[in-house]
Design an enzyme around this catalytic site. Structure first.
Site, PDB file in Angstrom:
ATOM      1  N   CYS A   1       5.276   9.420   9.927  1.00 21.24           N
ATOM      2  CA  CYS A   1       4.866   8.686   8.724  1.00 21.24           C
ATOM      3  C   CYS A   1       3.354   8.758   8.629  1.00 21.24           C
ATOM      4  CB  CYS A   1       5.269   7.221   8.812  1.00 21.24           C
ATOM      5  SG  CYS A   1       7.033   6.927   8.918  1.00 21.24           S
TER       6      CYS A   1
ATOM      7  N   TRP B   1      12.929   1.189   8.905  1.00 27.64           N
ATOM      8  CA  TRP B   1      12.827   2.078   7.752  1.00 27.64           C
ATOM      9  C   TRP B   1      13.678   3.320   7.908  1.00 27.64           C
ATOM     10  CZ3 TRP B   1       8.652   0.859  10.870  1.00 27.64           C
ATOM     11  CH2 TRP B   1       8.142   1.875  11.682  1.00 27.64           C
TER      12      TRP B   1
ATOM     13  N   HIS C   1       0.830  -1.198   0.000  1.00 30.60           N
ATOM     14  CA  HIS C   1       0.000   0.000   0.000  1.00 30.60           C
ATOM     15  C   HIS C   1       0.866   1.250   0.000  1.00 30.60           C
ATOM     16  CE1 HIS C   1       0.702  -0.907   4.284  1.00 30.60           C
ATOM     17  NE2 HIS C   1       0.557   0.392   4.483  1.00 30.60           N
TER      18      HIS C   1
END
Length: 178
Positions: A69, A163, A34
């Site tokens: 995020c 990340w 996604h």
């Protein structure tokens, strides 16, 4: 915050949108690919904001990460999504949003087994004040020198989101607002 469920954009492997799903149902042990984004917020002195994820977060609770995020809503511009999420998560207005890693993509599995599987362009932004974060999102925050953040992530990668380490490794040139 409204009572409207937040939807994420589902993607084919090539990045083509293929539908939407409620955010609350997407992050599982079999998370579909996604669309998301990461943002690194800098202040006027060139320091970067790092946040420690709230302990109640379903994934990577308590780890330090980039500023914030999020997921753009279907048909939402990234700059609008970043401004919306900065306000919601950090209580912070941002400006000068710029693309830093437009092709960033990752898949990571949390210790709980929940998977992040995202095409996640990375942006920088500038803030003129300090955050007032939502307690359900952020446990702690601090402004740090970019070189100090790189050194800390290299020395203790287990204390940071995966990340963040991958984004810093992919960053070409100076790690600063562009």
């Amino acid at each position: 915050m409204t009572g409207i469920p937040e939807n994420v954009v589902l993607l084919a492997d090539d990045g083509t949108p293929v539908g939407t799903a409620p955010k609350a149902t997407v992050h599982t042990d079999d998370t579909p690919l996604h669309l998301a984004f990461s943002c690194h917020v800098f202040d006027a002195r060139g320091r970067v904001l790092v946040t420690r994820r709230a302990l109640g977060k379903a994934t990577w609770p308590g780890v330090w990460t980039n500023s914030f995020c999020g997921h753009p809503a279907p048909d939402e511009d990234f700059a609008e999504a970043i401004a919306r999420r900065a306000e919601r998560e950090l209580g912070l207005a941002v400006h000068s949003v710029r693309s830093a890693l437009p092709d960033f993509r990752y898949r990571a599995v949390d210790a709980s087994g929940i998977v992040e599987n995202e095409i996640c362009p990375v942006y920088t932004a500038i803030a003129d004040g300090d955050p007032a974060p939502a307690a359900d999102e952020v446990a702690e925050w601090t402004w740090v020198e970019p070189g100090d953040l790189r050194a800390a992530v290299t020395a203790t990668p287990f204390a940071y989101s995966p990340w963040l380490g991958w984004q810093l490794a992919a960053w070409q040139g100076d790690y600063r607002a562009r």
